[in-house]
Motif scaffolding. Sequence first.
Motif, short mmCIF file in Angstrom:
data_model
loop_
_atom_site.label_atom_id
_atom_site.label_comp_id
_atom_site.label_asym_id
_atom_site.label_seq_id
_atom_site.Cartn_x
_atom_site.Cartn_y
_atom_site.Cartn_z
N ARG A 354 44.62 -102.12 89.17
CA ARG A 354 43.81 -102.73 90.24
C ARG A 354 43.61 -103.90 90.28
O ARG A 354 42.78 -104.52 91.11
N GLY A 355 43.91 -104.68 89.26
CA GLY A 355 43.70 -106.05 89.31
C GLY A 355 42.98 -106.66 88.17
O GLY A 355 42.60 -105.79 87.18
N LEU A 356 42.41 -107.98 88.20
CA LEU A 356 41.63 -108.53 86.98
C LEU A 356 40.40 -108.16 87.25
O LEU A 356 39.54 -108.34 88.37
N VAL A 357 39.71 -107.54 86.15
CA VAL A 357 38.25 -107.22 86.09
C VAL A 357 37.54 -107.80 85.09
O VAL A 357 38.30 -108.30 84.20
N VAL A 358 36.24 -107.79 85.12
CA VAL A 358 35.40 -108.56 83.83
C VAL A 358 34.35 -107.52 83.61
O VAL A 358 33.34 -107.67 83.99
N PRO A 359 34.89 -106.61 82.57
CA PRO A 359 33.70 -105.80 82.02
C PRO A 359 32.78 -106.70 81.04
O PRO A 359 33.24 -107.51 80.57
N ASN A 360 31.63 -106.10 80.86
CA ASN A 360 30.98 -106.91 79.77
C ASN A 360 30.11 -106.20 78.94
O ASN A 360 29.73 -105.22 79.16
N VAL A 361 29.91 -107.12 77.72
CA VAL A 361 29.11 -106.14 76.69
C VAL A 361 27.71 -106.80 76.80
O VAL A 361 27.59 -107.86 76.47
N ARG A 362 26.84 -105.76 77.13
CA ARG A 362 25.50 -106.02 77.19
C ARG A 362 24.76 -106.37 75.77
O ARG A 362 25.11 -105.60 74.94
N ASP A 363 24.00 -107.22 75.77
CA ASP A 363 23.18 -107.71 74.44
C ASP A 363 24.06 -107.85 73.23
O ASP A 363 24.00 -107.26 72.20
N ALA A 364 25.32 -108.64 73.69
CA ALA A 364 26.30 -109.09 72.85
C ALA A 364 25.70 -109.68 71.45
O ALA A 364 26.31 -109.66 70.52
N HIS A 365 24.64 -110.38 71.74
CA HIS A 365 24.20 -111.29 70.67
C HIS A 365 23.41 -110.45 69.43
O HIS A 365 23.24 -110.67 68.37
N LYS A 366 23.40 -109.06 69.67
CA LYS A 366 22.74 -108.27 68.69
C LYS A 366 23.87 -107.25 67.69
O LYS A 366 23.66 -106.58 67.16
N LEU A 367 25.22 -107.73 68.27
CA LEU A 367 26.32 -107.04 67.60
C LEU A 367 27.15 -107.74 66.61
O LEU A 367 27.28 -109.09 66.86
N ASN A 368 27.58 -107.45 65.71
CA ASN A 368 28.37 -108.01 64.82
C ASN A 368 30.06 -107.89 65.27
O ASN A 368 30.33 -107.04 66.36
N ALA A 369 30.64 -108.46 64.47
CA ALA A 369 32.15 -108.63 64.84
C ALA A 369 32.76 -107.15 65.18
O ALA A 369 33.65 -106.89 66.12
N GLN A 370 32.74 -106.42 64.17
CA GLN A 370 33.13 -104.90 64.17
C GLN A 370 32.63 -104.14 65.35
O GLN A 370 33.16 -103.67 66.45
N GLU A 371 31.38 -104.31 65.74
CA GLU A 371 30.94 -103.65 66.84
C GLU A 371 31.38 -104.23 68.17
O GLU A 371 31.52 -103.47 69.25
N LEU A 372 31.51 -105.53 68.14
CA LEU A 372 31.83 -106.17 69.57
C LEU A 372 33.49 -105.93 69.58
O LEU A 372 33.70 -105.48 70.98
N SER A 373 34.50 -105.74 68.57
CA SER A 373 35.66 -105.08 68.69
C SER A 373 35.69 -103.77 69.35
O SER A 373 36.47 -103.45 70.30
N ALA A 374 34.88 -102.85 68.87
CA ALA A 374 34.70 -101.60 69.30
C ALA A 374 34.42 -101.45 70.79
O ALA A 374 34.90 -100.66 71.67
#
Length: 482
Positions: A354-374
């Motif tokens: 449907r085109g380029l979209v920008v999902p966002n991870v809320r409170d990304a500063h609280k997540l480690n690399a593994q959690e961000l990857s998931a």
Amino acid sequence: MTVKTFLLPDLGEGLTEAELVRWMVAAGDEVAVDQPIAEVETAKSLVEIPCPFEGVVSTLHGEAGQMMLVDEPFISVNTGGEEAAPASEPEMERAQSYREEELAGTQTPSSEAETEAESESDEDEGSGNVLIGYGTGSAQRKTSRRRKPRGVGAGAALAVQESSEAVRVINPLVRKLARENALDINSVKGSGPQGLILRSDVEAALARPASEQPASLPVVQEPMQAAQASASKPESAAVGGSKDLRTGLPVASSQVLSGVRKTIANAMSTSRREIPEATVWVDVDVTKLLKLRSKIKETEGQAPSVMALISRFAVAGLQRFPELNSRIDVEANGSLRHTLFEGVNLGFAAQTDRGLVVPNVRDAHKLNAQELSAEFARLASVAREGKAAVADLSGSTFTINNYGVFNVDGSAAIINYPEAAILGLGRIIEKPWVVNGQLKVRSICELTLSFDHRVCDGGTAAGFLRYVADAMTDPKRALATL
């Protein structure tokens, strides 16, 4: 027999219309409370609409491909358990509501009268299900207000006097559709009550070849209306729907942007128009980063993605350079307000059908690399399936764009308005690289940062980019300090 009509609910973020993609039920089908009945596409995402009533489908107020307006009839359900019959009463209610709005502007100022009416929604039990701000519970009440009709200007009034009857269409969305496609609204024959011009009438007129378009009636326009009509008329209009006047080439296809494509186009234009951006970039040796990721995968069985590791460094960098995790708003008096955030909602560009979209991870500063990857994997999946909620596609404060997946080295990305910066990742490729005076083959990635020059100067932007680049070059040392 009781027939209840369900209005298209508020879809959030000020969205006033949605395209009906497909019905999941048909007239005569039995439906249950909260059963999905249709899919609609908004400017943000694909949304399933649940039914708040139980009974038999009486009327579907729209067809696939049609633009549906918020607070207009969507589906009528016979809740009495009897065989469905034509819902004439709800249809009349819709026509009356539409009629009041459409005829509002044909009144002259002297005949205007301001009236207000309040209506309460049925107090029958609903599902209690909430769809993006819309509740079906019995406690919810809806208030409607008839606005004071807007008088027409002198030029428009003259046009009304010269014509035997005023054009019956004042709905701004219908007029806008005609204006954007340089269609004279006077030439459209309305199919609604008393000749009311509906959106479907305008769309049908636009679909006809130019040679079949009816001759337009002479109308005296106000200067502003004339200027708008002139500005919206395309220079390279197709002749008979076959050839482009500017190039002389056959037209393969031509359509008005809508849905996600329209939203993307508007956002990109707004970003370029509003934000004085600048770009800095640097080549980064990520050989150690790739080795570290391989070791993590060997010992733990899985490892965060390279993008997740870099994102973790970026989030840490934003805490040291908060100006890049901010927003500038223009206030009513023209002054600029600079807002900085304590946390990070990390957006990432995702390519979908449907085109380029920008999902966002809320409170990304609280997540480690593994959690961000998931989270990246989860949000990318729902976005590609068209099932991302409005909250998933809005509210980011900083964005990362991994254009390396397209096998390109670099790009000066457009900032995701109204954010202040966007970080770009190029492909990782082996190159000759000088290490301690020796020429070696190393894995190199180009890192770019486009930033709003109003929020900071080049020194701040370079400091952030250098921090992220150094962390990518020596990830063990960087992770030890996070």
